[in-house]
Design a protein around this motif. Structure first.
Motif, PDB file in Angstrom:
ATOM      1  N   GLY A  19       0.801  -1.209   0.000  1.00  0.00           N
ATOM      2  CA  GLY A  19       0.000   0.000   0.000  1.00  0.00           C
ATOM      3  C   GLY A  19       0.834   1.259   0.000  1.00  0.00           C
ATOM      4  O   GLY A  19       1.858   1.337  -0.680  1.00  0.00           O
ATOM      5  N   VAL A  20       0.404   2.239   0.787  1.00  0.00           N
ATOM      6  CA  VAL A  20       1.114   3.512   0.816  1.00  0.00           C
ATOM      7  C   VAL A  20       1.914   3.663   2.106  1.00  0.00           C
ATOM      8  O   VAL A  20       2.272   4.762   2.502  1.00  0.00           O
ATOM      9  CB  VAL A  20       0.127   4.692   0.671  1.00  0.00           C
ATOM     10  N   SER A  21       2.209   2.524   2.776  1.00  0.00           N
ATOM     11  CA  SER A  21       2.866   2.624   4.086  1.00  0.00           C
ATOM     12  C   SER A  21       4.268   3.231   3.972  1.00  0.00           C
ATOM     13  O   SER A  21       4.668   4.019   4.812  1.00  0.00           O
ATOM     14  CB  SER A  21       2.939   1.255   4.753  1.00  0.00           C
ATOM     15  N   HIS A  22       5.002   2.869   2.887  1.00  0.00           N
ATOM     16  CA  HIS A  22       6.355   3.416   2.734  1.00  0.00           C
ATOM     17  C   HIS A  22       6.294   4.933   2.602  1.00  0.00           C
ATOM     18  O   HIS A  22       7.061   5.664   3.236  1.00  0.00           O
ATOM     19  CB  HIS A  22       7.043   2.799   1.515  1.00  0.00           C
ATOM     20  N   PHE A  23       5.359   5.402   1.783  1.00  0.00           N
ATOM     21  CA  PHE A  23       5.165   6.843   1.581  1.00  0.00           C
ATOM     22  C   PHE A  23       4.917   7.538   2.915  1.00  0.00           C
ATOM     23  O   PHE A  23       5.592   8.517   3.255  1.00  0.00           O
ATOM     24  CB  PHE A  23       3.980   7.051   0.630  1.00  0.00           C
ATOM     25  N   TRP A  24       3.971   6.985   3.703  1.00  0.00           N
ATOM     26  CA  TRP A  24       3.619   7.637   4.965  1.00  0.00           C
ATOM     27  C   TRP A  24       4.761   7.616   5.972  1.00  0.00           C
ATOM     28  O   TRP A  24       5.022   8.591   6.664  1.00  0.00           O
ATOM     29  CB  TRP A  24       2.378   6.969   5.576  1.00  0.00           C
ATOM     30  N   ARG A  25       5.448   6.477   6.055  1.00  0.00           N
ATOM     31  CA  ARG A  25       6.562   6.386   7.011  1.00  0.00           C
ATOM     32  C   ARG A  25       7.646   7.402   6.673  1.00  0.00           C
ATOM     33  O   ARG A  25       8.220   8.033   7.558  1.00  0.00           O
ATOM     34  CB  ARG A  25       7.150   4.974   6.985  1.00  0.00           C
ATOM     35  N   GLU A  26       7.914   7.551   5.371  1.00  0.00           N
ATOM     36  CA  GLU A  26       8.941   8.493   4.962  1.00  0.00           C
ATOM     37  C   GLU A  26       8.527   9.929   5.303  1.00  0.00           C
ATOM     38  O   GLU A  26       9.339  10.726   5.778  1.00  0.00           O
ATOM     39  CB  GLU A  26       9.194   8.341   3.466  1.00  0.00           C
ATOM     40  N   ARG A  27       7.253  10.266   5.049  1.00  0.00           N
ATOM     41  CA  ARG A  27       6.800  11.641   5.323  1.00  0.00           C
ATOM     42  C   ARG A  27       6.801  11.930   6.819  1.00  0.00           C
ATOM     43  O   ARG A  27       7.243  12.990   7.258  1.00  0.00           O
ATOM     44  CB  ARG A  27       5.380  11.894   4.802  1.00  0.00           C
ATOM     45  N   VAL A  28       6.253  11.002   7.626  1.00  0.00           N
ATOM     46  CA  VAL A  28       6.122  11.264   9.063  1.00  0.00           C
ATOM     47  C   VAL A  28       7.501  11.351   9.720  1.00  0.00           C
ATOM     48  O   VAL A  28       7.769  12.259  10.513  1.00  0.00           O
ATOM     49  CB  VAL A  28       5.242  10.179   9.733  1.00  0.00           C
ATOM     50  N   SER A  29       8.407  10.416   9.350  1.00  0.00           N
ATOM     51  CA  SER A  29       9.749  10.500   9.935  1.00  0.00           C
ATOM     52  C   SER A  29      10.455  11.768   9.452  1.00  0.00           C
ATOM     53  O   SER A  29      11.169  12.421  10.220  1.00  0.00           O
ATOM     54  CB  SER A  29      10.572   9.255   9.597  1.00  0.00           C
ATOM     55  N   GLY A  30      10.215  12.152   8.197  1.00  0.00           N
ATOM     56  CA  GLY A  30      10.815  13.384   7.680  1.00  0.00           C
ATOM     57  C   GLY A  30      10.307  14.602   8.430  1.00  0.00           C
ATOM     58  O   GLY A  30      11.079  15.495   8.792  1.00  0.00           O
ATOM     59  N   ALA A  31       9.001  14.639   8.692  1.00  0.00           N
ATOM     60  CA  ALA A  31       8.428  15.775   9.420  1.00  0.00           C
ATOM     61  C   ALA A  31       9.006  15.848  10.828  1.00  0.00           C
ATOM     62  O   ALA A  31       9.328  16.931  11.329  1.00  0.00           O
ATOM     63  CB  ALA A  31       6.900  15.654   9.465  1.00  0.00           C
ATOM     64  N   ALA A  32       9.180  14.686  11.478  1.00  0.00           N
ATOM     65  CA  ALA A  32       9.752  14.675  12.826  1.00  0.00           C
ATOM     66  C   ALA A  32      11.187  15.189  12.813  1.00  0.00           C
ATOM     67  O   ALA A  32      11.659  15.777  13.794  1.00  0.00           O
ATOM     68  CB  ALA A  32       9.706  13.261  13.407  1.00  0.00           C
ATOM     69  N   LEU A  33      11.877  14.974  11.692  1.00  0.00           N
ATOM     70  CA  LEU A  33      13.281  15.372  11.620  1.00  0.00           C
ATOM     71  C   LEU A  33      13.463  16.866  11.371  1.00  0.00           C
ATOM     72  O   LEU A  33      14.585  17.375  11.481  1.00  0.00           O
ATOM     73  CB  LEU A  33      14.001  14.569  10.523  1.00  0.00           C
ATOM     74  N   HIS A  78      14.590   6.902   8.640  1.00  0.00           N
ATOM     75  CA  HIS A  78      14.339   7.667   7.426  1.00  0.00           C
ATOM     76  C   HIS A  78      15.362   7.316   6.346  1.00  0.00           C
ATOM     77  O   HIS A  78      15.019   7.221   5.162  1.00  0.00           O
ATOM     78  CB  HIS A  78      14.409   9.158   7.793  1.00  0.00           C
ATOM     79  N   LEU A  79      16.614   7.084   6.769  1.00  0.00           N
ATOM     80  CA  LEU A  79      17.682   6.729   5.832  1.00  0.00           C
ATOM     81  C   LEU A  79      17.383   5.403   5.132  1.00  0.00           C
ATOM     82  O   LEU A  79      17.515   5.293   3.909  1.00  0.00           O
ATOM     83  CB  LEU A  79      19.025   6.640   6.573  1.00  0.00           C
ATOM     84  N   VAL A  80      16.964   4.396   5.914  1.00  0.00           N
ATOM     85  CA  VAL A  80      16.685   3.086   5.321  1.00  0.00           C
ATOM     86  C   VAL A  80      15.529   3.193   4.325  1.00  0.00           C
ATOM     87  O   VAL A  80      15.579   2.611   3.231  1.00  0.00           O
ATOM     88  CB  VAL A  80      16.389   2.041   6.423  1.00  0.00           C
ATOM     89  N   LEU A  81      14.499   3.977   4.667  1.00  0.00           N
ATOM     90  CA  LEU A  81      13.370   4.165   3.743  1.00  0.00           C
ATOM     91  C   LEU A  81      13.842   4.842   2.457  1.00  0.00           C
ATOM     92  O   LEU A  81      13.433   4.464   1.350  1.00  0.00           O
ATOM     93  CB  LEU A  81      12.286   5.011   4.406  1.00  0.00           C
ATOM     94  N   GLY A  82      14.706   5.861   2.605  1.00  0.00           N
ATOM     95  CA  GLY A  82      15.205   6.576   1.432  1.00  0.00           C
ATOM     96  C   GLY A  82      16.102   5.693   0.581  1.00  0.00           C
ATOM     97  O   GLY A  82      15.997   5.682  -0.651  1.00  0.00           O
TER      98      GLY A  82
END
Lengths: 126, 140
Positions: A19-33, A78-82
């Protein structure tokens, strides 16, 4: 007429099976950073000059140690997702993908283990 | 695909153009830079781990780290990480803005790419000026 099975439609995960879980994880961790990254830059500038004891004093304060641990862990997540996105885009052999993803995770794990051990050790000793 | 089969006696089939065939645009360069700085910051995490680990191990390992960080090459690398962090952070904020649906038209996307490039150099330059003029180190 859709060839999708009802179960597949209910799961809502699409052809990627995730689904879109990768997208969301990347955005949320990015926002936290965003705030953590700014805190990190301000902290490093505050430690520039590099007296050993002041670095220990700084990270032995609970708030600083916790924020640094959060910065490290979320950055590596975030690095692993990227890196997964980069590997998916440029590496086309399934074996190469697996090897590189394992290498990326091993790297993140090693960095995280070293950093967290260091922060705990500083908090314990100092 | 590079291994697209060509039928003998026919002219080569058209291939879709890839990276090097497009005229570079600010958005394209900023997208590539976002990736490169992301991977570079990954390497920076190893340096950060080394710095923290050295501090935890004692004064000698810490002094070794500092003696390397203070060399011209070390300072260039640290400036590179500072630039990569500020670029990736600024461009990352813009990615979130894009995700909300704003700033997609080519004019503003290109303009913001240039703004982000400019700011990404000014921020670490400011940090280094503060550090070199003795305005850093406020936690010492």
């Amino acid at each position: 007429m859709s060839l999708e099975t009802p179960l597949h439609r209910v799961e809502g995960l699409g052809s990627s099976h995730s689904g879109v879980s990768h997208f969301w994880r990347e955005r949320v961790s990015g926002a936290a950073l965003i705030p953590l990254g700014i805190w990190f830059a301000v902290s490093i500038l505050g430690l520039a000059g590099g007296h050993y004891v002041s670095v220990l004093t700084f990270f032995s304060r609970p708030l600083n140690g916790i924020l640094m641990a959060a910065f490290v862990v979320i950055s590596l997540y975030h690095l692993v997702l990227g890196l997964q996105m980069v590997i998916d885009d440029y590496v086309h052999s399934p074996g190469g993908k697996v090897v590189l993803m394992l290498a990326a995770r091993a790297f993140a794990l090693a960095c995280g283990a070293l950093s967290l051990y260091a922060l705990l050790e500083i908090a314990r000793v100092f | 695909m590079a291994d697209n089969p060509q039928r003998p006696g026919h002219r080569p089939r058209p291939l879709s153009p890839h990276l090097m065939h497009y005229r570079p645009t600010p958005t394209m360069i900023s997208s590539i830079t976002h990736r490169i700085t992301g991977v570079g910051l990954g390497l920076g995490m190893a340096v950060l781990a080394w710095w923290l680990f050295a501090a935890a191990r004692g004064p000698e390992p810490f002094a070794l780290f500092l003696s390397l960080a203070i060399t011209p090459l070390g300072q260039v690398i640290l400036f590179g990480f500072a630039w990569a962090l500020s670029y990736h952070l600024l461009a990352g904020i813009r990615h979130l803005v894009w995700d909300l649906g704003y700033g997609f038209d080519p004019r503003s996307a290109n303009r913001w790419s240039l703004v982000i490039f400019t700011l990404s150099f000014l921020a670490p330059a400011g940090l280094f000026v503060l550090a070199y003029t003795g305005n850093g180190g406020y936690y010492l």
